[in-house]
Scaffold this active site. Structure first.
Site, PDB file in Angstrom:
ATOM      1  N   HIS A 112       0.849  -1.190   0.000  1.00 46.14           N
ATOM      2  CA  HIS A 112       0.000   0.000   0.000  1.00 46.14           C
ATOM      3  C   HIS A 112       0.889   1.246   0.000  1.00 46.14           C
ATOM      4  CE1 HIS A 112      -3.527   2.424   0.694  1.00 46.14           C
ATOM      5  NE2 HIS A 112      -2.836   3.075   1.612  1.00 46.14           N
ATOM      6  N   SER A 139       4.032   0.561   2.586  1.00 44.40           N
ATOM      7  CA  SER A 139       3.993  -0.515   3.579  1.00 44.40           C
ATOM      8  C   SER A 139       3.629  -1.838   2.911  1.00 44.40           C
ATOM      9  CB  SER A 139       2.893  -0.248   4.619  1.00 44.40           C
ATOM     10  OG  SER A 139       2.960   1.063   5.131  1.00 44.40           O
ATOM     11  N   THR A 144      -5.712  -8.412   6.650  1.00 43.47           N
ATOM     12  CA  THR A 144      -6.742  -8.827   7.601  1.00 43.47           C
ATOM     13  C   THR A 144      -8.077  -8.303   7.080  1.00 43.47           C
ATOM     14  OG1 THR A 144      -6.328  -6.870   8.907  1.00 43.47           O
ATOM     15  CG2 THR A 144      -5.159  -8.869   9.571  1.00 43.47           C
ATOM     16  N   ASP A 148      -6.707  -2.211   3.866  1.00 41.49           N
ATOM     17  CA  ASP A 148      -5.447  -1.491   4.049  1.00 41.49           C
ATOM     18  C   ASP A 148      -5.038  -1.383   5.509  1.00 41.49           C
ATOM     19  OD1 ASP A 148      -5.218  -1.100   1.315  1.00 41.49           O
ATOM     20  OD2 ASP A 148      -6.277   0.804   1.381  1.00 41.49           O
ATOM     21  N   GLN A 176      10.460   2.878  -3.883  1.00 39.53           N
ATOM     22  CA  GLN A 176      10.630   2.144  -2.616  1.00 39.53           C
ATOM     23  C   GLN A 176       9.737   0.909  -2.563  1.00 39.53           C
ATOM     24  OE1 GLN A 176      13.048   2.840  -0.504  1.00 39.53           O
ATOM     25  NE2 GLN A 176      13.605   4.475  -1.929  1.00 39.53           N
TER      26      GLN A 176
HETATM   27  C1  GAR Z   1       0.932   0.639  -6.182  1.00 36.61           C
HETATM   28  O1  GAR Z   1       1.331   1.945  -5.882  1.00 36.61           O
HETATM   29  C2  GAR Z   1       0.331  -0.046  -4.981  1.00 36.61           C
HETATM   30  O2  GAR Z   1       0.960   0.324  -3.776  1.00 36.61           O
HETATM   31  C3  GAR Z   1      -1.089   0.463  -5.011  1.00 36.61           C
HETATM   32  O3  GAR Z   1      -1.431   0.431  -6.371  1.00 36.61           O
HETATM   33  C4  GAR Z   1      -0.256   0.635  -7.153  1.00 36.61           C
HETATM   34  C5  GAR Z   1      -0.153  -0.484  -8.147  1.00 36.61           C
HETATM   35  O4  GAR Z   1       0.914  -0.272  -9.035  1.00 36.61           O
HETATM   36  N1  GAR Z   1      -1.967  -0.338  -4.216  1.00 36.61           N
HETATM   37  C6  GAR Z   1      -2.967   0.148  -3.501  1.00 36.61           C
HETATM   38  O5  GAR Z   1      -3.277   1.324  -3.497  1.00 36.61           O
HETATM   39  C7  GAR Z   1      -3.728  -0.881  -2.653  1.00 36.61           C
HETATM   40  N2  GAR Z   1      -4.607  -0.246  -1.757  1.00 36.61           N
HETATM   41  P1  GAR Z   1       1.501  -1.459  -9.898  1.00 36.61           P
HETATM   42  O6  GAR Z   1       0.307  -2.102 -10.615  1.00 36.61           O
HETATM   43  O7  GAR Z   1       2.425  -0.795 -10.860  1.00 36.61           O
HETATM   44  O8  GAR Z   1       2.183  -2.426  -8.986  1.00 36.61           O
END
Ligand code: GAR
Length: 219
Positions: A112, A139, A144, A148, A176
């Site tokens: 997240h 994070s 759970t 988030d 990161q």
């Molecule tokens: C990432 O930034 C991830 O942390 C977020 O979606 C993006 C996906 O990017 N996830 C959330 O917001 C979950 N609540 P990606 O498809 O390039 O990995």
């Protein structure tokens, strides 16, 4: 040699975190095998990353199911057919119901883009900027029932600059994300990471929140 753990990834879009995990596994750093990538979105670009890496893919479009329960049930059946040790959510933008989450307790992770428990939900970068925060981050946590939230495995912190836009901040955080998700997957697949009574244990020891952010990933 450690036995390789079977990993299933769920995606909805770009799949850059999936790609980071694929590279972590390919480099031999994690004793893992990505056995299946499932997308709820037929147009997810991440499906191509998986196919290029020779990983089996499946599209399960939630719009084809009458309700959340039937979707979650079908998803569980598909995932379990791949016999995973670990299921990772890599930009999977659907809420999973309690039956699904309980079924994978202790073997379901999410990434997240915020320093949870701060900023659950969507649009985290814009909200962090609007609040005038000076730091932000990402994070990885065990999933759970609450969206988030859940016991945190590892975090990375980045500074917020005065001239940041949501996009510039997102890019700094994403860099990161790509570092910490492969670390969490490696720890799990090495058999070093577990969830016991709601607490994250690494090498049998409870993780302390300060230590979580200090895993060499602070900018
Ligand atoms: C990432 O930034 C991830 O942390 C977020 O979606 C993006 C996906 O990017 N996830 C959330 O917001 C979950 N609540 P990606 O498809 O390039 O990995």
């Amino acid at each position: 040699m450690t036995e390789r753990r079977r990993v299933v990834a769920l995606i909805s879009g770009r799949g850059s975190n999936l790609q980071a995990v694929i590279e972590g596994v390919r480099s031999g750093a994690a004793p893992a095998e990505l056995v299946l990538v499932v997308s709820n979105n037929p147009a997810a670009a991440g499906l191509a990353h998986a196919a290029a890496a020779g990983i089996a893919t499946a599209v399960m479009d939630h719009r084809e199911y009458p309700d959340r329960e039937s979707y979650d049930r079908a998803l569980t059946d598909r995932i379990d057919a791949a016999a995973p040790d670990l299921v990772i959510l890599a930009g999977f933008m659907r809420i999973l119901g309690p039956v699904f989450v309980d079924h994978y307790e202790g073997r379901l992770m999410n990434i997240h883009p915020s320093l949870l428990p701060a900023y659950p939900g969507l649009e985290t970068h814009a909200r962090v900027l609007a609040a005038g925060e000076t730091e932000h981050g990402c994070s990885v946590h065990f999933v759970t029932r609450d969206v988030d939230s859940g016991p945190i495995i590892i975090q990375a912190r980045v500074p917020v600059h005065t001239n940041d836009t949501p996009d510039s901040l997102a890019a700094r955080v994403l860099e990161q994300e790509h570092r910490i998700y492969p670390i969490a997957v490696r720890w799990f697949c090495e058999g070093r990471l577990s969830l016991r009574n709601g607490q994250v244990l690494l090498d049998g020891r409870a993780r302390d929140p300060q230590e979580l952010r200090a895993d060499g990933v602070i900018a």
